[in-house]
Write a protein that holds these residues in place. Structure first.
Motif, short mmCIF file in Angstrom:
data_model
loop_
_atom_site.label_atom_id
_atom_site.label_comp_id
_atom_site.label_asym_id
_atom_site.label_seq_id
_atom_site.Cartn_x
_atom_site.Cartn_y
_atom_site.Cartn_z
N LYS A 25 41.53 -0.29 36.62
CA LYS A 25 40.66 0.54 37.46
C LYS A 25 40.17 -0.30 38.62
O LYS A 25 39.77 -1.45 38.45
CB LYS A 25 39.46 1.04 36.64
CG LYS A 25 38.45 1.85 37.43
CD LYS A 25 37.32 2.36 36.53
CE LYS A 25 36.47 1.23 35.99
NZ LYS A 25 35.71 0.50 37.04
N VAL A 26 40.22 0.27 39.82
CA VAL A 26 39.71 -0.40 41.01
C VAL A 26 38.71 0.53 41.68
O VAL A 26 39.07 1.64 42.10
CB VAL A 26 40.85 -0.75 42.01
CG1 VAL A 26 40.28 -1.54 43.19
CG2 VAL A 26 41.96 -1.53 41.32
N ASP A 27 37.46 0.10 41.77
CA ASP A 27 36.40 0.91 42.38
C ASP A 27 35.99 0.29 43.72
O ASP A 27 35.63 -0.90 43.78
CB ASP A 27 35.17 0.97 41.47
CG ASP A 27 35.38 1.87 40.26
OD1 ASP A 27 36.10 2.88 40.40
OD2 ASP A 27 34.82 1.56 39.19
N PHE A 28 36.02 1.10 44.76
CA PHE A 28 35.45 0.73 46.06
C PHE A 28 34.12 1.46 46.19
O PHE A 28 34.10 2.70 46.22
CB PHE A 28 36.40 1.11 47.20
CG PHE A 28 37.56 0.18 47.34
CD1 PHE A 28 37.54 -0.84 48.30
CD2 PHE A 28 38.67 0.27 46.52
CE1 PHE A 28 38.60 -1.72 48.42
CE2 PHE A 28 39.73 -0.60 46.64
CZ PHE A 28 39.71 -1.61 47.60
N VAL A 29 33.04 0.71 46.25
CA VAL A 29 31.69 1.28 46.16
C VAL A 29 30.95 1.07 47.47
O VAL A 29 30.82 -0.06 47.96
CB VAL A 29 30.90 0.64 45.00
CG1 VAL A 29 29.53 1.30 44.86
CG2 VAL A 29 31.68 0.75 43.69
N ALA A 30 30.45 2.17 48.03
CA ALA A 30 29.70 2.11 49.28
C ALA A 30 28.39 2.89 49.13
O ALA A 30 28.28 3.77 48.27
CB ALA A 30 30.53 2.73 50.41
N PRO A 31 27.39 2.57 49.97
CA PRO A 31 26.17 3.38 49.96
C PRO A 31 26.51 4.83 50.28
O PRO A 31 27.39 5.11 51.11
CB PRO A 31 25.31 2.75 51.07
CG PRO A 31 25.85 1.37 51.23
CD PRO A 31 27.31 1.46 50.93
N LEU A 32 25.84 5.75 49.61
CA LEU A 32 26.09 7.17 49.81
C LEU A 32 25.55 7.60 51.17
O LEU A 32 24.36 7.48 51.44
CB LEU A 32 25.39 7.95 48.69
CG LEU A 32 25.77 9.41 48.46
CD1 LEU A 32 27.24 9.54 48.13
CD2 LEU A 32 24.94 9.97 47.32
N GLN A 33 26.45 8.05 52.05
CA GLN A 33 26.06 8.51 53.39
C GLN A 33 26.67 9.88 53.62
O GLN A 33 27.90 10.06 53.49
CB GLN A 33 26.55 7.54 54.47
CG GLN A 33 25.92 6.15 54.40
CD GLN A 33 26.50 5.23 55.47
OE1 GLN A 33 27.72 5.07 55.57
NE2 GLN A 33 25.64 4.64 56.27
N ALA A 34 25.84 10.84 53.97
CA ALA A 34 26.33 12.21 54.16
C ALA A 34 27.44 12.28 55.19
O ALA A 34 28.38 13.06 55.07
CB ALA A 34 25.16 13.12 54.56
N THR A 35 27.36 11.42 56.21
CA THR A 35 28.35 11.46 57.29
C THR A 35 29.69 10.89 56.87
O THR A 35 30.71 11.11 57.54
CB THR A 35 27.83 10.66 58.50
OG1 THR A 35 27.46 9.33 58.06
CG2 THR A 35 26.63 11.33 59.13
N VAL A 202 33.91 -4.25 45.73
CA VAL A 202 35.15 -3.96 45.02
C VAL A 202 35.01 -4.45 43.58
O VAL A 202 34.74 -5.63 43.34
CB VAL A 202 36.37 -4.64 45.69
CG1 VAL A 202 37.65 -4.23 44.98
CG2 VAL A 202 36.43 -4.29 47.17
N HIS A 203 35.19 -3.53 42.65
CA HIS A 203 35.10 -3.87 41.22
C HIS A 203 36.44 -3.52 40.56
O HIS A 203 36.79 -2.34 40.44
CB HIS A 203 33.97 -3.09 40.55
CG HIS A 203 32.63 -3.33 41.15
ND1 HIS A 203 31.98 -4.53 41.06
CD2 HIS A 203 31.80 -2.52 41.86
CE1 HIS A 203 30.80 -4.46 41.69
NE2 HIS A 203 30.69 -3.24 42.19
N VAL A 204 37.17 -4.53 40.16
CA VAL A 204 38.43 -4.34 39.46
C VAL A 204 38.18 -4.56 37.97
O VAL A 204 37.44 -5.47 37.58
CB VAL A 204 39.50 -5.33 39.97
CG1 VAL A 204 40.83 -5.11 39.24
CG2 VAL A 204 39.68 -5.18 41.48
#
Length: 426
Positions: A25-35, A202-204
């Motif tokens: 599993k590879v997760d790309f995590v970013a702050p939640l932004q409506a745009t 990035v969390h692998v």
């Protein structure tokens, strides 16, 4: 085992001989932004479809077939204040294959495929292929609209929009907004792609019969640079509204969908978290629950009645399928069940049964490679790791008084009913 690969890039390894597969599993995590939500959802669609080496879905499918039926997919998830683009890959462990004769083990080939998807997408003339981009934008539009065919999903989405009026990051679906989607260009999504690679955490994670040297070596040539990650809380904390938001819509449904949303300001890192989990299970989260027993079985007022607790947004939700003319009676009996728990009217027998069901669910999750991988992201975001024995000790310690204390913090904030009108509901 947890490893830092680069600043903001981590690898979690769960080495085990329990499974005949290896899960990645590879997760790309970013702050939640409506745009950005819609562009990230479309990016996931485009990346899942093709790469420079496998320029069509057919070519990509053929490669997965060559890898002895490997599975691969990309999805998007909202988790509190975070938006996640998740790649998953599951491969057979070749030691269980009689006819395996490749020079390279399947785990390494799976990691190479994920590298190809992430870092070598199909970019003729430096941008996403116009035909593929247009097709995937249409596919995402169709997917968003088709979700509304699931009337319970639609009712729940409308409830979230009511509950989080003026808070678009929480009101919006993880797949984004159709109006924004129509205006996105390939260049917009390419910019989102480059931003994801440069700035996302990035969390692998890997589960299976893989040692740390193999796992780290398989990532060694992934072109990920250090990135600056602000360790912002994953919890979305919000204030109690001064009145209940009410909404309803007509739709061609025979069975009305009545959903309720509550403020429950207990988060994953709170001391009362376990008590909140037990409360939800006793209130409506299991077939043993008060809602199932009293609203559905005894009163026969609902086709189904259940609750869900989100410890990242501090919310409790109730979902029911009812006859529209029974709405007030159903709301009243749900309120009665909540009041009973708030007053401590919960039998020790029900409490024990609910605890047993939660333990069984936790043990069952240990038998699922994907669920074990999913739990690792929660651990990364919350910095909370509870071994089974510690978790079970906390569960065993929960009392009726603990559950009542949590229930007393539950406050109704929104109700939404999707119904067919008087005629449609009869």
């Amino acid at each position: 085992m947890h490893f830092r690969i680069k600043d903001g890039v981590t690898l979690d390894l769960l080495p085990t001989k329990q499974f005949k597969t290896i899960g990645i599993k590879v997760d790309f995590v970013a702050p939640l932004q409506a745009t950005a939500i819609t562009a990230r959802a479309l990016l996931a669609q485009v990346l899942e479809t093709s790469t420079a080496a496998y320029p069509t879905q057919k070519a990509l499918a053929r490669e997965l077939s060559r890898l002895y039926g490997a599975s691969f997919g990309i999805s998007v998830i909202k988790l509190g204040t975070k938006h996640v683009i998740r790649l998953t890959c599951s491969l057979v462990d070749e030691q269980y294959l009689d006819n395996f004769n490749d020079q390279q083990p399947l785990f390494e080939q799976g990691m190479a495929l994920l590298k190809e998807v992430l870092f070598a997408p199909l970019l003729p003339d430096g941008n996403f292929d116009p035909m593929i981009f247009t097709q995937q934008r249409q596919n995402l539009l169709t997917a968003i609209k088709s979700l509304d065919d699931d009337k319970q999903y639609l009712a729940n989405r409308r409830l979230q929009e009511l509950l989080f009026t003026g808070q678009p990051t929480q009101a919006m679906s993880a797949l984004g907004d159709t109006h924004v989607l129509n205006d996105l260009s390939a260049a917009d999504v390419l910019g989102t792609y480059h931003d994801m690679l440069a700035n996302d955490a990035v969390h692998v994670a890997v589960v299976g019969d893989v040692d740390e040297d193999r796992a780290q070596a398989a990532m060694a040539d992934w072109p990920l640079a250090d990135r600056t990650i602000t360790d912002a809380t994953p919890y979305y904390r919000w204030s109690l509204g001064d009145h209940v938001q009410n909404g309803d819509d007509e739709a061609p449904v025979v069975q009305a969908k009545l959903n309720l949303a509550y403020h429950l300001p207990i988060y994953r890192d709170d001391a009362d978290f376990m008590a909140a989990v037990v409360f939800n299970a006793a209130f409506g989260g299991t077939p043993l629950s008060l809602l199932f027993t009293n609203v559905r079985e005894k009163a026969s007022l609902a086709y189904y009645a259940s609750s869900g607790y989100n410890p990242f947004t501090g919310t409790l939700s109730v979902q029911t399928g009812i006859q529209a003319e029974n709405q007030q009676r159903v709301e009243a009996i749900i309120a009665e069940q909540l009041k009973a728990v708030q007053q401590g009217n919960l039998s020790e027998n029900l409490l024990a049964e609910v605890k047993a069901s939660l333990l069984n669910a936790r043990l069952a999750a240990l038998d699922s490679p994907q669920r074990r991988l999913t739990g690792l992201l929660n651990t990364q975001l919350t910095h909370l790791h509870e071994p089974l024995a510690e978790w079970q000790k906390k569960l065993d310690a929960i009392t009726v008084a603990d559950v009542a204390r949590v229930a007393q913090q539950v406050t109704l904030q929104a109700t939404y009913c999707l119904h067919g009108g008087v005629q449609g509901a009869k």
